[in-house]
Design a protein around this motif. Structure first.
Motif, PDB file in Angstrom:
ATOM      1  N   LYS A   5      10.844   9.904   9.290  1.00 59.56           N
ATOM      2  CA  LYS A   5      10.195  10.705   8.256  1.00 59.56           C
ATOM      3  C   LYS A   5      10.542  10.074   6.900  1.00 59.56           C
ATOM      4  O   LYS A   5      11.721  10.012   6.517  1.00 59.56           O
ATOM      5  CB  LYS A   5      10.703  12.147   8.299  1.00 59.56           C
ATOM      6  CG  LYS A   5      10.050  13.037   7.261  1.00 59.56           C
ATOM      7  CD  LYS A   5      10.618  14.444   7.310  1.00 59.56           C
ATOM      8  CE  LYS A   5       9.960  15.321   6.252  1.00 59.56           C
ATOM      9  NZ  LYS A   5      10.596  16.637   6.170  1.00 59.56           N
ATOM     10  N   THR A   6       9.513   9.582   6.214  1.00 59.95           N
ATOM     11  CA  THR A   6       9.743   8.957   4.908  1.00 59.95           C
ATOM     12  C   THR A   6       9.699  10.036   3.827  1.00 59.95           C
ATOM     13  O   THR A   6       8.760  10.829   3.773  1.00 59.95           O
ATOM     14  CB  THR A   6       8.686   7.870   4.647  1.00 59.95           C
ATOM     15  OG1 THR A   6       8.773   6.912   5.708  1.00 59.95           O
ATOM     16  CG2 THR A   6       8.926   7.173   3.314  1.00 59.95           C
ATOM     17  N   LEU A   7      10.745  10.057   2.990  1.00 65.18           N
ATOM     18  CA  LEU A   7      10.909  11.192   2.073  1.00 65.18           C
ATOM     19  C   LEU A   7      10.255  11.007   0.713  1.00 65.18           C
ATOM     20  O   LEU A   7      10.141  11.958  -0.053  1.00 65.18           O
ATOM     21  CB  LEU A   7      12.402  11.465   1.855  1.00 65.18           C
ATOM     22  CG  LEU A   7      13.238  11.784   3.099  1.00 65.18           C
ATOM     23  CD1 LEU A   7      14.690  12.038   2.698  1.00 65.18           C
ATOM     24  CD2 LEU A   7      12.691  13.004   3.830  1.00 65.18           C
ATOM     25  N   ASN A   8       9.864   9.783   0.385  1.00 62.90           N
ATOM     26  CA  ASN A   8       9.372   9.578  -0.992  1.00 62.90           C
ATOM     27  C   ASN A   8       8.264   8.531  -1.030  1.00 62.90           C
ATOM     28  O   ASN A   8       7.924   7.931  -0.009  1.00 62.90           O
ATOM     29  CB  ASN A   8      10.528   9.175  -1.912  1.00 62.90           C
ATOM     30  CG  ASN A   8      11.173   7.859  -1.494  1.00 62.90           C
ATOM     31  OD1 ASN A   8      10.978   7.393  -0.376  1.00 62.90           O
ATOM     32  ND2 ASN A   8      11.923   7.283  -2.385  1.00 62.90           N
ATOM     33  N   LYS A   9       7.762   8.320  -2.233  1.00 66.44           N
ATOM     34  CA  LYS A   9       6.640   7.386  -2.395  1.00 66.44           C
ATOM     35  C   LYS A   9       7.093   5.935  -2.530  1.00 66.44           C
ATOM     36  O   LYS A   9       6.269   5.037  -2.491  1.00 66.44           O
ATOM     37  CB  LYS A   9       5.829   7.777  -3.632  1.00 66.44           C
ATOM     38  CG  LYS A   9       5.132   9.116  -3.504  1.00 66.44           C
ATOM     39  CD  LYS A   9       4.421   9.442  -4.807  1.00 66.44           C
ATOM     40  CE  LYS A   9       4.035  10.910  -4.846  1.00 66.44           C
ATOM     41  NZ  LYS A   9       4.017  11.442  -6.200  1.00 66.44           N
ATOM     42  N   ALA A  10       8.386   5.731  -2.744  1.00 69.37           N
ATOM     43  CA  ALA A  10       8.939   4.377  -2.791  1.00 69.37           C
ATOM     44  C   ALA A  10       8.165   3.472  -3.740  1.00 69.37           C
ATOM     45  O   ALA A  10       7.581   2.475  -3.340  1.00 69.37           O
ATOM     46  CB  ALA A  10       8.951   3.787  -1.378  1.00 69.37           C
ATOM     47  N   ASN A  11       8.141   3.839  -4.996  1.00 71.95           N
ATOM     48  CA  ASN A  11       7.316   3.103  -5.959  1.00 71.95           C
ATOM     49  C   ASN A  11       8.130   2.194  -6.880  1.00 71.95           C
ATOM     50  O   ASN A  11       7.698   1.859  -7.969  1.00 71.95           O
ATOM     51  CB  ASN A  11       6.503   4.089  -6.792  1.00 71.95           C
ATOM     52  CG  ASN A  11       7.388   5.190  -7.365  1.00 71.95           C
ATOM     53  OD1 ASN A  11       8.601   5.122  -7.275  1.00 71.95           O
ATOM     54  ND2 ASN A  11       6.761   6.189  -7.955  1.00 71.95           N
ATOM     55  N   LEU A  12       9.285   1.788  -6.434  1.00 67.69           N
ATOM     56  CA  LEU A  12      10.145   0.973  -7.304  1.00 67.69           C
ATOM     57  C   LEU A  12       9.470  -0.339  -7.694  1.00 67.69           C
ATOM     58  O   LEU A  12       9.508  -0.745  -8.860  1.00 67.69           O
ATOM     59  CB  LEU A  12      11.475   0.705  -6.584  1.00 67.69           C
ATOM     60  CG  LEU A  12      12.658   0.288  -7.452  1.00 67.69           C
ATOM     61  CD1 LEU A  12      12.886   1.271  -8.593  1.00 67.69           C
ATOM     62  CD2 LEU A  12      13.919   0.196  -6.596  1.00 67.69           C
ATOM     63  N   LYS A  13       8.837  -0.988  -6.728  1.00 68.42           N
ATOM     64  CA  LYS A  13       8.180  -2.281  -7.029  1.00 68.42           C
ATOM     65  C   LYS A  13       7.042  -2.076  -8.015  1.00 68.42           C
ATOM     66  O   LYS A  13       6.869  -2.837  -8.966  1.00 68.42           O
ATOM     67  CB  LYS A  13       7.665  -2.913  -5.735  1.00 68.42           C
ATOM     68  CG  LYS A  13       8.774  -3.239  -4.778  1.00 68.42           C
ATOM     69  CD  LYS A  13       8.706  -4.629  -4.238  1.00 68.42           C
ATOM     70  CE  LYS A  13       9.996  -4.903  -3.473  1.00 68.42           C
ATOM     71  NZ  LYS A  13      10.129  -6.236  -2.981  1.00 68.42           N
ATOM     72  N   SER A  15       6.757   0.254 -10.136  1.00 70.09           N
ATOM     73  CA  SER A  15       7.275   0.672 -11.443  1.00 70.09           C
ATOM     74  C   SER A  15       7.638  -0.519 -12.323  1.00 70.09           C
ATOM     75  O   SER A  15       7.663  -0.414 -13.547  1.00 70.09           O
ATOM     76  CB  SER A  15       8.505   1.571 -11.265  1.00 70.09           C
ATOM     77  OG  SER A  15       9.652   0.812 -10.933  1.00 70.09           O
ATOM     78  N   ALA A  16       7.917  -1.641 -11.680  1.00 72.05           N
ATOM     79  CA  ALA A  16       8.310  -2.826 -12.454  1.00 72.05           C
ATOM     80  C   ALA A  16       7.133  -3.392 -13.242  1.00 72.05           C
ATOM     81  O   ALA A  16       7.308  -4.000 -14.295  1.00 72.05           O
ATOM     82  CB  ALA A  16       8.883  -3.888 -11.523  1.00 72.05           C
ATOM     83  N   ALA A  39      19.629   6.613 -12.001  1.00 74.29           N
ATOM     84  CA  ALA A  39      18.539   7.131 -11.172  1.00 74.29           C
ATOM     85  C   ALA A  39      18.284   8.609 -11.375  1.00 74.29           C
ATOM     86  O   ALA A  39      17.283   9.138 -10.909  1.00 74.29           O
ATOM     87  CB  ALA A  39      18.839   6.857  -9.705  1.00 74.29           C
TER      88      ALA A  39
END
Lengths: 48, 455
Positions: A5-13, A15-16, A39
């Motif tokens: 289960k993935t908890l987030n959108k994982a947008n770190l890349k 965001s750069a 963070a």
């Protein structure tokens, strides 16, 4: 997915790409004064 | 790079470079010990054989498919391709300032990093002229930055409150002309709070930090008045009144834990039970020889205490008791950009501290260390080369950070701690790192619980 289960959108890349505008808070100016966590801060670039 | 751990019945997998966080089952947790890129289309036979003692081959293969899918989507084993952005790690405009409006204090807290308020420089109050010069300096050095932060700090800033008001009013009078938005914070020990000050603070300060360590006996043991008596009974009612009148504006009750209260979860909950919902309780930072110092030997107890606190927060939330604990606050979706995360601490670059004498230091923790003085407001001196030095203190300049899973959360830690306790701003202070990593593991686990329990 059955196993993960993935908890987030994982947008770190992403965001750069438009990052580094400097509108956000300087890191130590909230409650700490003796340590540094980044963070838990907010992005303040409203145009992003 | 991934980081995986078990906590509170959850199996958490963090994909370090994308920021993806996954809650996984036991099979996935075990399978991730046995597979990594490059991935073959089918799960390797030896891996299936190894794990088939515990899981069915069908499950192992379906789990493998999920792992490879996440890898394909950049959510597992993603590459670290941020180092190219370190070219932006150059001197930036100054946008935040810590103003030591009072280099004096009316408490004698045992652990004070400012030598009970005077930073070893003698007890002094800032005059309004120096404060105005500091604001002029910030207006000039902030270039195109619009949001400017000023923290009234000390010592105890309420000992010089008329100057706090004068500086605030001066800064406000310049906002329109310079196109700036000042955000003021004040950090106080509460001893001099009265109705008029509370109303002014609540009107003008975007954040207020209220120092109190928790339970009365814990607070009064270290946060003593000059005559040795405790401060708790004086400050608690004042803080309650301030927070009650503050509405939705930001504040923190902020405590320090020491070797004397390694059961600090009880202090956090004590503060909650007194009616506060924005709470920060942080480890003391001091020489390890001090009797109240926390040391490496205390780490197992501190780790278990953070876990106990997380457990209490979960149990409380299920009963509708909700509050923010500063070091467990984490926004997994809308947090700072990756560029910001390369270099957390803005000290000496985006952030400076100014003393009553007009001396400029990289931050409040550097005050009094003569070698690190950057300039003085009265002779217009300001060593810009120091800004470059601090600007280059990013996660890729610190060998410990390069391989650390937590690097995009703490962003290299506190420069002052790194310098004072690890010997160099380009070295990580290992002790602080260990505590930070434990807090992050708890914070991420809390996100998993929130996601499942919907609170």
């Amino acid at each position: 997915m059955k196993h993960v289960k993935t908890l987030n959108k994982a947008n770190l890349k992403k965001s750069a790409e438009k990052g580094g505008c400097g509108k956000c808070q300087a890191s130590c100016q909230s409650a700490c004064k003796t340590s540094c966590t980044v963070a838990n801060q907010k992005c303040e670039n409203l145009s992003k | 790079m991934i980081h995986k751990y078990k906590l509170n019945g959850y199996n958490i997998v963090l994909d370090v470079n994308s920021g993806a966080v996954h809650a996984v089952d036991e099979l996935t947790y075990d399978l991730l010990d046995n597979v990594m890129p490059p991935f073959s289309p089918e799960c390797p036979e030896n891996v299936v054989k190894k794990l088939s003692r515990y899981y069915s081959a069908e499950d192992i293969c379906s789990c493998y498919e999920e792992i490879t899918q996440l890898y394909g989507e950049g959510l597992l084993f993603s590459e670290d391709d941020y180092e190219k952005f370190t070219k932006y790690a150059v001197a930036s405009p100054v946008k935040a300032m810590c103003l030591l409006v009072s280099q004096d204090c009316n408490l004698r807290c045992e652990y004070c990093f400012a030598s009970t308020g005077d930073f070893g420089l003698g007890r002094k109050l800032m005059d309004l002229e120096t404060g105005k010069k500091a604001i002029d300096f910030l207006l000039e050095k902030s270039a195109d930055r619009q949001n400017l932060e000023v923290d009234f700090f000390g010592g105890e800033p309420l000992m010089n409150f008329e100057v706090v008001k004068g500086i605030t009013e001066y800064a406000r009078s310049k906002e329109k002309e310079f196109g700036k938005n000042f955000r003021f914070t004040i950090t106080t020990n509460g001893m001099l709070l009265d109705d008029a000050k509370i109303d002014y603070i609540n009107k003008e300060m975007s954040n207020v930090v209220l120092s109190i360590d928790g339970r009365k006996e814990v607070n009064d043991r270290v946060r003593a008045r000059v005559d040795g008596s405790g401060s708790y009974d004086r400050i608690l009612p004042a803080y309650k009144k301030l927070v009650e009148k503050r509405g939705e504006k930001e504040y923190y009750v902020r405590g320090t834990f020491t070797k004397y209260n390694l059961d600090f979860a009880d202090d956090v909950f004590h503060l909650y039970e007194q009616g506060f919902d924005q709470i920060s309780v942080e480890p003391v930072v001091c020489d390890s020889k001090m009797p109240y110092a926390i040391t490496e030997r205390d780490l197992p107890k501190i780790f278990s205490e953070y876990e106990r606190l997380a457990g209490k927060i979960i149990a409380g939330a299920k009963e509708g008791k909700r509050f923010n604990f500063f070091h467990f606050m984490l926004d997994l979706d809308q947090g700072p950009c990756a560029i910001k995360r390369l270099r957390g601490c803005g000290c000496g670059n985006e952030y400076v501290a100014v003393t009553p004498d007009g001396d400029i230091y990289p931050c409040h923790q550097f005050v009094g260390i003569e070698d690190w003085k950057m300039g003085n407001l009265n002779d217009d001196s300001f060593d810009e080369s120091r800004k470059d030095y601090f600007a280059k203190a990013h996660i890729y300049s610190k060998k410990e950070c390069k391989t650390c899973w937590a690097r995009f959360y703490c962003s290299g830690g506190c420069n002052a701690n790194n310098l004072i306790y690890a010997g160099d701003v380009h070295s990580a202070h290992k002790f602080s790192c260990e505590i930070e990593k434990k807090r992050l593991e708890c914070a991420i686990m809390l996100k998993a619980v929130q996601s499942e329990e919907n609170f």
